[in-house]
Design an enzyme around this catalytic site. Structure first.
Site, PDB file in Angstrom:
ATOM      1  N   THR A 124       0.822  -1.202   0.000  1.00 49.03           N
ATOM      2  CA  THR A 124       0.000   0.000   0.000  1.00 49.03           C
ATOM      3  C   THR A 124       0.859   1.257   0.000  1.00 49.03           C
ATOM      4  OG1 THR A 124      -1.730  -1.176   1.210  1.00 49.03           O
ATOM      5  CG2 THR A 124      -1.833   1.238   1.213  1.00 49.03           C
ATOM      6  N   LYS A 151      -3.712   4.453  -2.148  1.00 46.09           N
ATOM      7  CA  LYS A 151      -4.780   5.106  -1.413  1.00 46.09           C
ATOM      8  C   LYS A 151      -5.020   6.494  -2.002  1.00 46.09           C
ATOM      9  CE  LYS A 151      -5.743   2.096   1.892  1.00 46.09           C
ATOM     10  NZ  LYS A 151      -7.113   1.553   2.108  1.00 46.09           N
ATOM     11  N   LYS A 247     -12.704  -9.251   4.190  1.00 43.71           N
ATOM     12  CA  LYS A 247     -11.843  -9.041   5.350  1.00 43.71           C
ATOM     13  C   LYS A 247     -12.500  -9.724   6.548  1.00 43.71           C
ATOM     14  CE  LYS A 247     -10.229  -4.475   3.797  1.00 43.71           C
ATOM     15  NZ  LYS A 247     -10.297  -3.007   4.067  1.00 43.71           N
ATOM     16  N   ASP A 299      -0.766  -6.757   3.505  1.00 42.87           N
ATOM     17  CA  ASP A 299       0.474  -6.127   3.955  1.00 42.87           C
ATOM     18  C   ASP A 299       0.361  -5.443   5.316  1.00 42.87           C
ATOM     19  OD1 ASP A 299      -1.108  -3.976   3.143  1.00 42.87           O
ATOM     20  OD2 ASP A 299       0.565  -2.855   2.286  1.00 42.87           O
TER      21      ASP A 299
END
Length: 328
Positions: A124, A151, A247, A299
């Site tokens: 990320t 992001k 998730k 990550d």
């Protein structure tokens, strides 16, 4: 009887993590330990304010089931006792881990999945000025990362993406807006992403504005994150998203996550496997889903100054697995 321990932990990050909702310098997790006949199972979850969770609320939810857990509560009973979310995930993960330890197996074996020796995970890039994000992307690429998750908020989108693409012309890029964009102008932004070879766009609009994606023609896949929690989410996502991000902190653990993956794939959705900021304990709990996902974004532990032991082994963009690391 089982013994039950419930406690919070704070894990400092080595670098601030910046998304559309703000910046963080540490992550707080809640841990559940279950011990029975000398065998211990451990589960971890990350409370998420976006979903109305706090460390205190998650601890209280778990504590409300302590006596039932001590008396042998099953994963099936847990699904009915708590709603999907971090509290249920911490318990569910501990129950899975306990069962695996009792059997002398790992989660791969318990779910009849073949563990790979390694898997690609997204790295990320948090929000910063265009030059800084491009520099981060280049550093990750030079260290071996090939899948980068960018992001985004609602500012400098063109400048940031063009700088990153120029820095890493061959990298696979996915963009996560974390609900920060709006329906107006979305078509032009999607075209920009497609022109820059972005592979996927994650959750561009607030979850309660998904209707703007209905019959919305777009040139790249769009993935639901905040809009998808459990199997109950799927009917509203048809015709709006091509993928879902699973998730464990949203599904309430691996039990529902496996069922969600089955239902989503049967309905034609592609899968992404994601995580919160967390330690290796939380990643290990989700691993049986990894080989089913088009992309893995695991990550979370790589942002920590120090990881929980036994730590999974990461190099830039790669999670290395051995039988010992997979089992925990």
């Amino acid at each position: 009887m089982r013994s039950v321990k419930i406690y919070p932990e704070a894990w400092p990050l080595h670098t601030p993590f910046v998304i559309a909702r703000g910046s963080r310098t540490e992550t707080g997790v809640v841990v559940v330990e279950l011990e029975q006949d000398g065998v211990k199972g451990i589960g971890e979850a990350t409370p998420y304010p976006r979903y109305g969770e706090s460390e205190a609320s998650v601890l209280a939810q778990i504590a409300s089931l302590q006596s039932q857990l001590e008396e042998g509560m099953s994963r099936e009973a847990l699904q009915l006792a708590l709603p999907a979310g971090a509290a249920r995930n911490a318990i569910d993960s501990a129950l899975w881990h306990l069962a695996a330890q009792q059997r002398g197996e790992d989660l791969w074996q318990m779910t009849q999945q073949l563990a790979p020796k390694q898997m690609i995970t997204a790295q990320t890039i948090s929000i910063d000025m265009p030059e800084a994000m491009a520099s981060s992307a280049l550093a990750l690429w030079q260290n071996g990362a090939r899948l980068l998750k960018i992001k985004m908020d609602d500012h400098f989108i063109t400048e940031r993406l063009m700088a990153i693409r120029a820095a890493v012309p061959e990298a696979t890029l996915i963009v996560d807006a974390n609900e920060s964009w709006h329906g107006e102008g979305l078509a032009a932004r999607c075209q920009l992403l497609a022109d820059l070879g972005i592979a996927m766009l994650e959750q561009p609009l607030p979850a309660d504005q998904d209707e703007a994606l209905a019959n919305f023609i777009h040139p790249l896949p769009i993935c639901a994150d905040e809009s998808c929690h459990t199997r109950e989410s799927l009917p509203a996502l048809r015709g709006r998203y091509e993928m879902i991000n699973i998730k464990l902190d949203k599904t309430g653990g691996l039990t529902e996550a496996l069922a969600l993956a089955d239902a989503a794939q049967a309905a034609g959705f592609g899968l992404m496997l994601g995580c919160m900021l967390c330690t290796s304990r939380a990643i290990r709990a989700a691993l049986p889903l990894a080989t089913r996902a088009t992309w893995a974004d695991l990550d979370g532990p790589t942002w920590l100054a120090v990881d929980a032991e036994p730590a999974l082994r990461f190099t830039s963009g790669v999670l290395h697995l051995t039988p010992a690391s997979a089992a925990g």
